[in-house]
Design a protein around this motif. Structure first.
Motif, PDB file in Angstrom:
ATOM      1  N   ASN A   1       6.576  54.618  35.037  1.00 25.16           N
ATOM      2  CA  ASN A   1       5.352  54.126  35.027  1.00 25.16           C
ATOM      3  C   ASN A   1       4.621  55.443  34.204  1.00 25.16           C
ATOM      4  O   ASN A   1       4.303  56.291  35.086  1.00 25.16           O
ATOM      5  N   LEU A   2       4.309  55.352  33.057  1.00 23.84           N
ATOM      6  CA  LEU A   2       3.625  56.502  32.521  1.00 23.84           C
ATOM      7  C   LEU A   2       2.063  55.868  32.381  1.00 23.84           C
ATOM      8  O   LEU A   2       1.762  55.323  31.176  1.00 23.84           O
ATOM      9  N   PHE A   3       1.216  56.426  33.201  1.00 22.04           N
ATOM     10  CA  PHE A   3      -0.067  55.927  33.113  1.00 22.04           C
ATOM     11  C   PHE A   3      -1.065  57.163  33.025  1.00 22.04           C
ATOM     12  O   PHE A   3      -1.253  58.052  33.528  1.00 22.04           O
ATOM     13  N   PHE A   4      -1.744  56.933  31.820  1.00 19.70           N
ATOM     14  CA  PHE A   4      -2.738  57.897  31.322  1.00 19.70           C
ATOM     15  C   PHE A   4      -4.213  57.389  31.693  1.00 19.70           C
ATOM     16  O   PHE A   4      -5.082  58.115  31.084  1.00 19.70           O
ATOM     17  N   GLU A   5      -4.281  55.911  32.291  1.00 21.76           N
ATOM     18  CA  GLU A   5      -5.618  55.637  32.838  1.00 21.76           C
ATOM     19  C   GLU A   5      -5.590  55.292  34.091  1.00 21.76           C
ATOM     20  O   GLU A   5      -4.286  54.937  34.794  1.00 21.76           O
ATOM     21  N   ASP A   6      -6.612  55.121  34.803  1.00 25.27           N
ATOM     22  CA  ASP A   6      -6.422  54.860  36.085  1.00 25.27           C
ATOM     23  C   ASP A   6      -6.095  53.280  36.544  1.00 25.27           C
ATOM     24  O   ASP A   6      -6.157  52.416  35.749  1.00 25.27           O
ATOM     25  N   SER A   7      -5.401  53.102  37.619  1.00 20.86           N
ATOM     26  CA  SER A   7      -4.984  51.744  37.879  1.00 20.86           C
ATOM     27  C   SER A   7      -4.505  51.572  39.334  1.00 20.86           C
ATOM     28  O   SER A   7      -4.135  52.524  39.965  1.00 20.86           O
TER      29      SER A   7
ATOM     30  N   GLY B   1      -1.923  65.793  37.084  1.00 17.70           N
ATOM     31  CA  GLY B   1      -0.803  66.258  37.770  1.00 17.70           C
ATOM     32  C   GLY B   1       0.444  66.306  36.914  1.00 17.70           C
ATOM     33  O   GLY B   1       1.467  66.687  37.642  1.00 17.70           O
ATOM     34  N   SER B   2       0.316  66.149  35.860  1.00 19.85           N
ATOM     35  CA  SER B   2       1.289  66.053  34.744  1.00 19.85           C
ATOM     36  C   SER B   2       0.965  67.213  33.649  1.00 19.85           C
ATOM     37  O   SER B   2      -0.179  67.590  33.607  1.00 19.85           O
ATOM     38  N   SER B   3       2.002  67.572  32.649  1.00 19.99           N
ATOM     39  CA  SER B   3       1.722  68.408  31.446  1.00 19.99           C
ATOM     40  C   SER B   3       0.735  67.582  30.701  1.00 19.99           C
ATOM     41  O   SER B   3       0.251  68.237  29.752  1.00 19.99           O
ATOM     42  N   MET B   4       0.461  66.258  30.794  1.00 25.04           N
ATOM     43  CA  MET B   4      -0.696  65.583  29.968  1.00 25.04           C
ATOM     44  C   MET B   4      -1.879  66.357  30.220  1.00 25.04           C
ATOM     45  O   MET B   4      -2.785  66.459  29.244  1.00 25.04           O
ATOM     46  N   SER B   5      -2.306  66.598  31.370  1.00 21.43           N
ATOM     47  CA  SER B   5      -3.558  67.434  31.636  1.00 21.43           C
ATOM     48  C   SER B   5      -3.672  68.866  30.983  1.00 21.43           C
ATOM     49  O   SER B   5      -4.698  69.483  30.998  1.00 21.43           O
ATOM     50  N   LYS B   6      -2.365  69.427  30.575  1.00 19.38           N
ATOM     51  CA  LYS B   6      -2.283  70.724  30.001  1.00 19.38           C
ATOM     52  C   LYS B   6      -2.343  70.421  28.380  1.00 19.38           C
ATOM     53  O   LYS B   6      -1.934  71.437  27.697  1.00 19.38           O
ATOM     54  N   GLY B   7      -2.561  69.387  27.997  1.00 22.04           N
ATOM     55  CA  GLY B   7      -2.728  69.176  26.560  1.00 22.04           C
ATOM     56  C   GLY B   7      -1.703  68.492  25.766  1.00 22.04           C
ATOM     57  O   GLY B   7      -1.627  68.740  24.485  1.00 22.04           O
ATOM     58  N   GLU B   8      -0.514  68.333  26.502  1.00 17.42           N
ATOM     59  CA  GLU B   8       0.501  67.903  25.687  1.00 17.42           C
ATOM     60  C   GLU B   8       0.184  66.546  25.191  1.00 17.42           C
ATOM     61  O   GLU B   8      -0.388  65.557  25.547  1.00 17.42           O
ATOM     62  N   SER B   9       0.830  66.337  24.009  1.00 19.48           N
ATOM     63  CA  SER B   9       0.490  65.086  23.133  1.00 19.48           C
ATOM     64  C   SER B   9       1.118  64.010  23.704  1.00 19.48           C
ATOM     65  O   SER B   9       2.131  64.144  24.433  1.00 19.48           O
TER      66      SER B   9
END
Ligand code: ASP
Length: 330
Positions: free
Chosen positions: A46-52, A77-85
């Protein structure tokens, strides 16, 4: 079915298969041991970039009840918050050998893009203001049950489509920002329902006249003619300007207030995808009314997502009812 990206991709027979299998899957909810072996050895992320709340937890429960390994990855809490595309994140997760990615993203089209980058199956769990196909499926499942309980002979008499034929369903509120509305219009059209879109002019999507649905700005005009009303959340997080003068005025024009509850046809279903803004688009009286199906929708979310995960990962060539029946005789 390889991916589930849009309600428009589903034919009437595919929708029927998903709803029928979900009926079988729903029996698992009442068992003391909620486990079927159908997806043993399969991995779902489950890859969630928005709240749910509902969507993510029900995909997780659905996968687990089918014995898949389910991993949740969220932006915080994942590398998405470090700017990963998006592409790098999707490729990274897929490289670990996952079988299916369930994606929620604030950009419309993100799951569709992901499905072109990787070999794993992709399920759209809500992309921006575009679509939310499993929500529309669980809404159809809930309404089909409701219509059948009001008229138990309808399904046998005319087949599946008849559950929705001649039914009028109003979708009311923040249509501009609603992926739930878009998926529901597409799915309900395939099922043969009449859909009426109701919103203030500022929240009526541009190009709405080309949608396969009627539209009006007058909620009271359609109230007494509906078999179901789907209230939509006012999505303040997607609003940049003033779409209505005040919350009070919105409620006066478009809220399912106690007075409007009284004007509904007896037995008309009340739906809301959640989360609700009680007191804004829906009153507590309506949310908690006897004909409110809001918690049924939540329960249906697990059954529908079990059905969809099984259809996509379990091999649709087998008898679709087999995972439940096999487990039942164990
Ligand atoms: N939960 C639904 C969605 O994710 C509806 C909403 O947020 O208002 O689109």
């Amino acid at each position: 079915m390889r991916h589930l990206l849009s309600a428009a991709d589903l034919s009437l027979s595919e929708i029927t298969e998903i709803l029928d299998l979900a009926e079988e899957m729903s029996t698992v909810q009442d068992r003391p041991v909620k486990k079927l072996p159908a997806l043993r050895g399969r991995t779902v992320v489950n890859l969630f970039f928005e709240d749910s709340t509902r969507t993510r937890s029900s995909f997780e429960i659905a996968g687990k009840w089918l014995s898949a390994d389910v991993i949740n990855v969220s932006a915080k809490g994942s590398s998405m918050s470090k700017g990963e595309s998006l592409r790098d994140t999707v490729l990274t997760v897929a490289a670990m050998g996952v079988d299916a990615l369930v994606i929620r993203h604030h950009a419309s089209g993100a799951p569709w893009q992901a499905s072109h980058w990787i070999d794993a199956h992709v399920l759209n769990a809500g992309d921006g203001t575009h679509e939310h196909p499993t929500q529309a499926l669980l809404d159809a499942f809930t309404l089909r049950r409701h219509f059948r309980s009001a008229d138990p002979s309808s399904a046998e008499r005319n087949g599946q489509a008849s559950d929705f034929t001649g039914k009028t369903i109003a979708i009311v509120g923040d249509l501009t920002h609603s992926r739930v509305a878009r998926s529901n219009v597409l799915l309900l059209q395939t099922l043969g329902a009449e859909v009426v879109l109701v919103a203030p002019p500022t929240l009526m999507p541009s190009g709405v006249d080309s949608w396969p649905a009627a539209n009006t700005t007058d909620f009271d005009e359609v109230l007494g003619a509906c078999d179901a009303v789907m209230m939509l959340r006012v999505q303040r997080e997607r609003m940049s300007g003033g779409y209505f003068p005040s919350a009070r005025e919105y409620t006066i024009g478009y809220g399912l207030t106690r007075a409007r509850l009284g004007a509904l046809r007896p037995g008309a279903a009340i739906c809301h995808p959640g989360p609700m803004n009680r007191g804004l688009e829906i009153s507590a009286d309506a949310a908690d009314a006897a004909n409110s199906l809001i918690l049924d929708q939540v329960a249906a979310g697990v059954s529908i997502r079990m059905s969809v995960l099984y259809q996509i990962l379990g091999g649709a060539e087998e008898s679709v009812a087999s995972p439940v029946r096999e487990a039942a005789v164990r």
